[in-house]
Design a protein around this motif. Structure first.
Motif, PDB file in Angstrom:
ATOM      1  N   VAL A   1      10.960  46.244 -48.568  1.00 10.12           N
ATOM      2  CA  VAL A   1      11.954  45.215 -48.248  1.00 10.12           C
ATOM      3  C   VAL A   1      13.422  45.226 -48.283  1.00 10.12           C
ATOM      4  O   VAL A   1      13.852  44.758 -47.337  1.00 10.12           O
ATOM      5  N   GLY A   2      13.536  45.780 -49.337  1.00  8.29           N
ATOM      6  CA  GLY A   2      15.087  45.449 -49.872  1.00  8.29           C
ATOM      7  C   GLY A   2      15.931  46.658 -49.373  1.00  8.29           C
ATOM      8  O   GLY A   2      17.295  46.864 -49.545  1.00  8.29           O
ATOM      9  N   ALA A   3      15.214  47.738 -48.917  1.00  4.33           N
ATOM     10  CA  ALA A   3      15.864  48.955 -48.571  1.00  4.33           C
ATOM     11  C   ALA A   3      16.686  49.659 -49.748  1.00  4.33           C
ATOM     12  O   ALA A   3      18.163  49.877 -49.487  1.00  4.33           O
ATOM     13  N   GLN A   4      16.217  49.464 -50.878  1.00  7.47           N
ATOM     14  CA  GLN A   4      17.119  50.222 -51.902  1.00  7.47           C
ATOM     15  C   GLN A   4      17.992  49.188 -52.353  1.00  7.47           C
ATOM     16  O   GLN A   4      19.120  49.793 -52.574  1.00  7.47           O
ATOM     17  N   GLY A   5      17.718  47.765 -52.422  1.00  6.94           N
ATOM     18  CA  GLY A   5      18.840  46.589 -52.936  1.00  6.94           C
ATOM     19  C   GLY A   5      18.195  45.929 -53.709  1.00  6.94           C
ATOM     20  O   GLY A   5      16.899  45.803 -53.610  1.00  6.94           O
ATOM     21  N   ALA A   6      18.966  44.845 -54.058  1.00  5.34           N
ATOM     22  CA  ALA A   6      18.320  43.757 -54.864  1.00  5.34           C
ATOM     23  C   ALA A   6      17.730  42.733 -54.116  1.00  5.34           C
ATOM     24  O   ALA A   6      17.914  42.429 -52.924  1.00  5.34           O
ATOM     25  N   LEU A   7      16.650  42.083 -54.878  1.00  5.87           N
ATOM     26  CA  LEU A   7      16.115  40.843 -54.084  1.00  5.87           C
ATOM     27  C   LEU A   7      16.071  39.705 -54.905  1.00  5.87           C
ATOM     28  O   LEU A   7      16.427  39.573 -56.162  1.00  5.87           O
ATOM     29  N   PRO A   8      15.888  38.388 -54.125  1.00  8.51           N
ATOM     30  CA  PRO A   8      16.112  37.280 -55.007  1.00  8.51           C
ATOM     31  C   PRO A   8      14.588  36.894 -55.838  1.00  8.51           C
ATOM     32  O   PRO A   8      14.134  35.765 -55.241  1.00  8.51           O
ATOM     33  N   VAL A   9      14.301  37.806 -56.569  1.00  8.73           N
ATOM     34  CA  VAL A   9      12.897  37.764 -57.170  1.00  8.73           C
ATOM     35  C   VAL A   9      13.145  38.005 -58.879  1.00  8.73           C
ATOM     36  O   VAL A   9      14.039  38.513 -58.913  1.00  8.73           O
ATOM     37  N   ASP A  10      12.230  37.747 -59.423  1.00 15.28           N
ATOM     38  CA  ASP A  10      12.087  38.045 -61.041  1.00 15.28           C
ATOM     39  C   ASP A  10      11.654  39.660 -61.120  1.00 15.28           C
ATOM     40  O   ASP A  10      11.044  40.238 -60.076  1.00 15.28           O
ATOM     41  N   SER A  11      11.364  40.022 -62.234  1.00 15.86           N
ATOM     42  CA  SER A  11      10.968  41.210 -62.617  1.00 15.86           C
ATOM     43  C   SER A  11       9.561  41.503 -62.145  1.00 15.86           C
ATOM     44  O   SER A  11       9.010  42.705 -62.117  1.00 15.86           O
ATOM     45  N   ALA A  12       8.770  40.495 -61.861  1.00 14.36           N
ATOM     46  CA  ALA A  12       7.364  40.653 -61.635  1.00 14.36           C
ATOM     47  C   ALA A  12       7.287  40.422 -59.970  1.00 14.36           C
ATOM     48  O   ALA A  12       6.245  40.401 -59.631  1.00 14.36           O
ATOM     49  N   GLY A  13       8.336  40.320 -59.653  1.00 16.38           N
ATOM     50  CA  GLY A  13       8.288  40.205 -57.788  1.00 16.38           C
ATOM     51  C   GLY A  13       8.104  38.718 -57.385  1.00 16.38           C
ATOM     52  O   GLY A  13       8.182  38.342 -56.219  1.00 16.38           O
ATOM     53  N   ASN A  14       8.158  37.555 -58.234  1.00 15.56           N
ATOM     54  CA  ASN A  14       8.025  36.254 -58.068  1.00 15.56           C
ATOM     55  C   ASN A  14       9.164  35.744 -57.367  1.00 15.56           C
ATOM     56  O   ASN A  14      10.343  35.842 -57.994  1.00 15.56           O
ATOM     57  N   PRO A  15       9.233  35.154 -56.172  1.00 14.38           N
ATOM     58  CA  PRO A  15      10.422  34.425 -55.530  1.00 14.38           C
ATOM     59  C   PRO A  15      11.073  33.643 -56.488  1.00 14.38           C
ATOM     60  O   PRO A  15      10.502  32.951 -57.188  1.00 14.38           O
ATOM     61  N   TRP A  16      12.510  33.600 -56.380  1.00 16.46           N
ATOM     62  CA  TRP A  16      13.390  32.795 -57.193  1.00 16.46           C
ATOM     63  C   TRP A  16      12.944  31.327 -56.313  1.00 16.46           C
ATOM     64  O   TRP A  16      12.638  31.112 -55.243  1.00 16.46           O
ATOM     65  N   SER A  17      13.263  30.365 -57.262  1.00 18.90           N
ATOM     66  CA  SER A  17      12.571  29.002 -56.832  1.00 18.90           C
ATOM     67  C   SER A  17      13.778  27.995 -57.347  1.00 18.90           C
ATOM     68  O   SER A  17      14.248  27.924 -58.323  1.00 18.90           O
TER      69      SER A  17
END
Length: 314
Positions: free
Chosen positions: A123-139
């Motif tokens: 998803v991120g094309a080798q970039g940061a995502l708005p998630v935690d270390s388990a992949g849960n989306p930021w809320s």
């Protein structure tokens, strides 16, 4: 209204890609106690602030810390991207023969199947995502804004203390220099913000005694942290207010509540370091500018430059 100075708030030391460290840092970005949460919480508290003119120093303090947190989101997100960038070509450390992702003719993105967060590549094309270390989306439900100043300040101090605790743990999970340069900076700045909310609560009658800082860590055991503490960075708060109308200095002053012998002080903003654009990642098909598009961009730029150099008609 915000202005973006095209510089990072702290230097990211250059080191090898490290997707596992990148995933650990995701907790400090999009986790429950991460930088996205502090940014949103303080800015919402500032926007929703109510009170008479005498309470303006508290609003200004929230605004200044919240604005700095925007730069922290930029810093930690950029660090994650740098730790991921080029990781499929990473050949591993010479002293660890097991650590060889991308070596010996492996498929370009094979590393994504057995290292860190697969979404960094899918998803991120080798970039940061708005998630935690388990992949849960930021809320957005993480954001605490009660409307009660004392409650909000207490909650903010807890947030900074927990964030600092987690970053100390992340620091001990990796020896990657890029990751540690950012983690160390955030550990020290979290203490500065802990001091900010502690000092604001002192003005409302709280006596901390020997309780702070939380957690009590020996910063000197982390060399990158010690260098920043020796500069007094844990006792400075920024306003990001060029009009000099912030009243945060009415609160952020005097002896540090961390009991480290320093005096608190307020500054406009720190000097930044240049931001570099990352190279294309062909294995990710991103950004995907083919030769025809690049030629079109260059031709358009040349026309615009000629138009800019043309003298105005009389």
């Amino acid at each position: 209204m915000y202005l973006h100075v095209e510089e990072l708030i702290n230097e990211i030391v250059v080191d090898e890609p490290d997707p596992a460290a990148a995933n650990a840092l995701q907790e400090g970005l999009g986790g429950q106690f991460g930088e996205m949460r502090t940014m949103m919480q303080y800015l919402f508290q500032s926007m929703n602030f109510r009170g008479d003119p005498a309470s303006k120093p508290y609003k200004d303090l929230l605004q200044g810390v919240g604005t700095e947190e925007i730069s922290h989101v930029e810093l930690i997100g950029t660090t994650i991207s740098k730790l991921l960038d080029g990781s499929p070509r990473y050949q591993g450390k010479k002293d660890d023969p097991v650590d060889q992702p991308g070596a010996k003719g492996a498929t370009p993105l094979k590393i994504a199947l057995d290292h860190s967060n697969i979404h960094h590549y899918l998803v991120g094309a080798q970039g940061a995502l708005p998630v935690d270390s388990a992949g849960n989306p930021w809320s957005g439900s993480y954001v605490y804004n009660s409307g009660n100043l004392v409650l909000d300040l207490l909650y903010n101090l807890m947030l900074e203390s927990t964030g600092r605790l987690q970053k100390c743990r992340i620091y001990e999970m990796t020896d990657n220099k890029a990751a540690r340069s950012t983690i160390a900076y955030l550990i020290v700045r979290d203490q500065a913000h802990e001091n900010a909310y502690a000092k604001a609560l002192e003005s409302l009658g709280v006596n901390w005694g020997p309780l702070l800082p939380i957690p009590k860590t020996n910063a000197e055991q982390f060399p990158e942290v010690k260098r920043l503490v020796d500069k007094g960075l844990q006792s400075i708060q920024y306003t990001f207010n060029p009009q000099q109308t912030s009243q945060a200095a009415k609160l952020y002053r005097g002896a540090s509540p961390s009991n480290d012998g320093t005096e608190l002080s307020v500054e406009l903003m720190p000097e930044g370091v240049p931001i570099e654009i990352s190279p294309e990642r062909k294995e990710e098909f991103a950004p995907g500018l083919d030769p025809e598009l690049l030629a079109l961009i260059q031709a358009t730029a040349e026309v615009e430059l000629k138009e800019a150099d043309r003298p105005p008609s009389s």
